[in-house]
Design a protein around this motif. Sequence first.
Motif, PDB file in Angstrom:
ATOM      1  N   GLU A 238       0.833  -1.204   0.000  1.00  0.00           N
ATOM      2  CA  GLU A 238       0.000   0.000   0.000  1.00  0.00           C
ATOM      3  C   GLU A 238       0.866   1.252   0.000  1.00  0.00           C
ATOM      4  O   GLU A 238       0.596   2.217  -0.721  1.00  0.00           O
ATOM      5  CB  GLU A 238      -0.921  -0.016   1.216  1.00  0.00           C
ATOM      6  N   ALA A 239       1.937   1.243   0.822  1.00  0.00           N
ATOM      7  CA  ALA A 239       2.834   2.394   0.889  1.00  0.00           C
ATOM      8  C   ALA A 239       3.573   2.584  -0.439  1.00  0.00           C
ATOM      9  O   ALA A 239       3.785   3.713  -0.886  1.00  0.00           O
ATOM     10  CB  ALA A 239       3.830   2.214   2.024  1.00  0.00           C
ATOM     11  N   ALA A 240       3.956   1.469  -1.070  1.00  0.00           N
ATOM     12  CA  ALA A 240       4.644   1.556  -2.357  1.00  0.00           C
ATOM     13  C   ALA A 240       3.728   2.170  -3.413  1.00  0.00           C
ATOM     14  O   ALA A 240       4.140   3.036  -4.196  1.00  0.00           O
ATOM     15  CB  ALA A 240       5.124   0.180  -2.789  1.00  0.00           C
ATOM     16  N   ARG A 241       2.478   1.746  -3.433  1.00  0.00           N
ATOM     17  CA  ARG A 241       1.530   2.303  -4.414  1.00  0.00           C
ATOM     18  C   ARG A 241       1.263   3.780  -4.131  1.00  0.00           C
ATOM     19  O   ARG A 241       1.161   4.588  -5.060  1.00  0.00           O
ATOM     20  CB  ARG A 241       0.231   1.496  -4.398  1.00  0.00           C
ATOM     21  N   ALA A 242       1.171   4.133  -2.853  1.00  0.00           N
ATOM     22  CA  ALA A 242       0.948   5.534  -2.498  1.00  0.00           C
ATOM     23  C   ALA A 242       2.121   6.411  -2.932  1.00  0.00           C
ATOM     24  O   ALA A 242       1.958   7.606  -3.195  1.00  0.00           O
ATOM     25  CB  ALA A 242       0.721   5.665  -0.995  1.00  0.00           C
ATOM     26  N   ALA A 243       3.330   5.801  -3.010  1.00  0.00           N
ATOM     27  CA  ALA A 243       4.518   6.540  -3.433  1.00  0.00           C
ATOM     28  C   ALA A 243       4.653   6.597  -4.953  1.00  0.00           C
ATOM     29  O   ALA A 243       5.586   7.227  -5.465  1.00  0.00           O
ATOM     30  CB  ALA A 243       5.762   5.895  -2.830  1.00  0.00           C
ATOM     31  N   GLY A 244       3.749   5.928  -5.655  1.00  0.00           N
ATOM     32  CA  GLY A 244       3.760   6.006  -7.110  1.00  0.00           C
ATOM     33  C   GLY A 244       4.207   4.760  -7.832  1.00  0.00           C
ATOM     34  O   GLY A 244       4.274   4.742  -9.067  1.00  0.00           O
ATOM     35  N   PHE A 245       4.514   3.686  -7.077  1.00  0.00           N
ATOM     36  CA  PHE A 245       4.891   2.429  -7.706  1.00  0.00           C
ATOM     37  C   PHE A 245       3.635   1.603  -8.006  1.00  0.00           C
ATOM     38  O   PHE A 245       2.626   1.710  -7.302  1.00  0.00           O
ATOM     39  CB  PHE A 245       5.818   1.618  -6.793  1.00  0.00           C
ATOM     40  N   SER A 246       3.720   0.756  -9.021  1.00  0.00           N
ATOM     41  CA  SER A 246       2.568  -0.092  -9.351  1.00  0.00           C
ATOM     42  C   SER A 246       2.483  -1.298  -8.443  1.00  0.00           C
ATOM     43  O   SER A 246       1.416  -1.916  -8.318  1.00  0.00           O
ATOM     44  CB  SER A 246       2.657  -0.561 -10.806  1.00  0.00           C
ATOM     45  N   GLY A 247       3.604  -1.658  -7.818  1.00  0.00           N
ATOM     46  CA  GLY A 247       3.592  -2.827  -6.949  1.00  0.00           C
ATOM     47  C   GLY A 247       4.900  -2.988  -6.211  1.00  0.00           C
ATOM     48  O   GLY A 247       5.840  -2.194  -6.360  1.00  0.00           O
ATOM     49  N   LEU A 248       4.955  -4.057  -5.412  1.00  0.00           N
ATOM     50  CA  LEU A 248       6.101  -4.342  -4.546  1.00  0.00           C
ATOM     51  C   LEU A 248       6.614  -5.742  -4.831  1.00  0.00           C
ATOM     52  O   LEU A 248       5.831  -6.680  -4.969  1.00  0.00           O
ATOM     53  CB  LEU A 248       5.682  -4.228  -3.075  1.00  0.00           C
ATOM     54  N   ARG A 249       7.923  -5.867  -4.901  1.00  0.00           N
ATOM     55  CA  ARG A 249       8.560  -7.179  -5.040  1.00  0.00           C
ATOM     56  C   ARG A 249       9.468  -7.392  -3.844  1.00  0.00           C
ATOM     57  O   ARG A 249      10.308  -6.539  -3.529  1.00  0.00           O
ATOM     58  CB  ARG A 249       9.369  -7.228  -6.336  1.00  0.00           C
ATOM     59  N   ILE A 250       9.309  -8.492  -3.130  1.00  0.00           N
ATOM     60  CA  ILE A 250      10.151  -8.816  -1.982  1.00  0.00           C
ATOM     61  C   ILE A 250      11.203  -9.815  -2.434  1.00  0.00           C
ATOM     62  O   ILE A 250      10.888 -10.856  -3.025  1.00  0.00           O
ATOM     63  CB  ILE A 250       9.317  -9.385  -0.821  1.00  0.00           C
ATOM     64  N   LYS A 251      12.457  -9.505  -2.165  1.00  0.00           N
ATOM     65  CA  LYS A 251      13.556 -10.275  -2.731  1.00  0.00           C
ATOM     66  C   LYS A 251      14.621 -10.531  -1.668  1.00  0.00           C
ATOM     67  O   LYS A 251      14.903  -9.682  -0.826  1.00  0.00           O
ATOM     68  CB  LYS A 251      14.161  -9.494  -3.915  1.00  0.00           C
ATOM     69  N   ASP A 252      15.248 -11.714  -1.724  1.00  0.00           N
ATOM     70  CA  ASP A 252      16.354 -12.036  -0.820  1.00  0.00           C
ATOM     71  C   ASP A 252      17.575 -11.191  -1.157  1.00  0.00           C
ATOM     72  O   ASP A 252      17.866 -10.926  -2.309  1.00  0.00           O
ATOM     73  CB  ASP A 252      16.780 -13.501  -0.973  1.00  0.00           C
ATOM     74  N   ARG A 253      18.283 -10.797  -0.124  1.00  0.00           N
ATOM     75  CA  ARG A 253      19.626 -10.243  -0.309  1.00  0.00           C
ATOM     76  C   ARG A 253      20.488 -10.716   0.852  1.00  0.00           C
ATOM     77  O   ARG A 253      19.993 -10.928   1.964  1.00  0.00           O
ATOM     78  CB  ARG A 253      19.624  -8.718  -0.376  1.00  0.00           C
ATOM     79  N   ILE A 254      21.768 -10.927   0.579  1.00  0.00           N
ATOM     80  CA  ILE A 254      22.682 -11.342   1.622  1.00  0.00           C
ATOM     81  C   ILE A 254      23.451 -10.114   2.053  1.00  0.00           C
ATOM     82  O   ILE A 254      24.209  -9.530   1.259  1.00  0.00           O
ATOM     83  CB  ILE A 254      23.664 -12.416   1.113  1.00  0.00           C
ATOM     84  N   PRO A 255      23.275  -9.663   3.307  1.00  0.00           N
ATOM     85  CA  PRO A 255      23.981  -8.446   3.743  1.00  0.00           C
ATOM     86  C   PRO A 255      25.470  -8.634   3.772  1.00  0.00           C
ATOM     87  O   PRO A 255      25.977  -9.711   4.070  1.00  0.00           O
ATOM     88  CB  PRO A 255      23.412  -8.193   5.146  1.00  0.00           C
ATOM     89  N   ALA A 256      26.222  -7.557   3.442  1.00  0.00           N
ATOM     90  CA  ALA A 256      27.675  -7.607   3.477  1.00  0.00           C
ATOM     91  C   ALA A 256      28.157  -7.569   4.922  1.00  0.00           C
ATOM     92  O   ALA A 256      27.494  -7.030   5.788  1.00  0.00           O
ATOM     93  CB  ALA A 256      28.246  -6.428   2.711  1.00  0.00           C
TER      94      ALA A 256
END
Length: 256
Positions: A238-256
């Motif tokens: 919802e916050a992403a759409r309110a900021a102007g994005f069409s959607g949200l993708r949740i993705k893994d990342r390995i922190p350095a």
Amino acid sequence: MTQRALSGLEPLLALLRPLLGAVAAYSGGVDSTLLAFAAHTALGPRALAVTVRSAFTATCDTDLALAKARELGLNHRVLDLDVWGVAGLPANGPDRCYRCKRAVLTPLAALVAPGAALLEGTNADDDPTRPGRRAAAELGALSPLARAGLDKAAVRALSRDLGLPDWDAPSNSCLATRIPTGTALTPAALERVDRLETLARGLGLSALRCRDLGDVLSLELPPDQIPLARNHEDRLSEAARAAGFSGLRIKDRIPA
């Protein structure tokens, strides 16, 4: 401070004591905190830690740097940098990091008195081809952590032994890295990324990056935080759409 910590700190202090003074670039991250602490220990009031604040800096990062500087009793100053006025920087080209690092270090170099040195927090692990290192070399900055042979693991271990705050904090990067290279940087683009990351941290997420992919927001997280992000996915979307994005993708990342 334990004897082990003092022994581990001594190689850094030996490099710093001969200086008549020092101006240390201080972001509040793990590397720059150890560097600023060592300079303060070696030189006392002749060491100045300087935090450069700009539109590329997340609000929480500046707040953290200020809090840690107070806790450690550093001689500390904040300088504001207008990144939008730096030639070529808003274009976000492949030389962005070089232009940014040079713009950040230049006002610090102007504060260096004769016989003193400009210090920056490159450690022994950092890639020698990084564009920021070229900028540091051009301005005559010294990299005591790297010169002392301290890699990231050693920096964290020594910071822990010294009792420095947030010694185990994940590595971070500026807000400009959230925008793909070649896509022009704008105040609005950086502000919405900062706003969304602040929201995500408020939900208990950390070591995160909100990547602006144009149409979609990519929320990158360590694998162990994915379940928590999924629990809050509706609110984040919802916050992403309110900021102007069409959607949200949740993705893994390995922190350095």
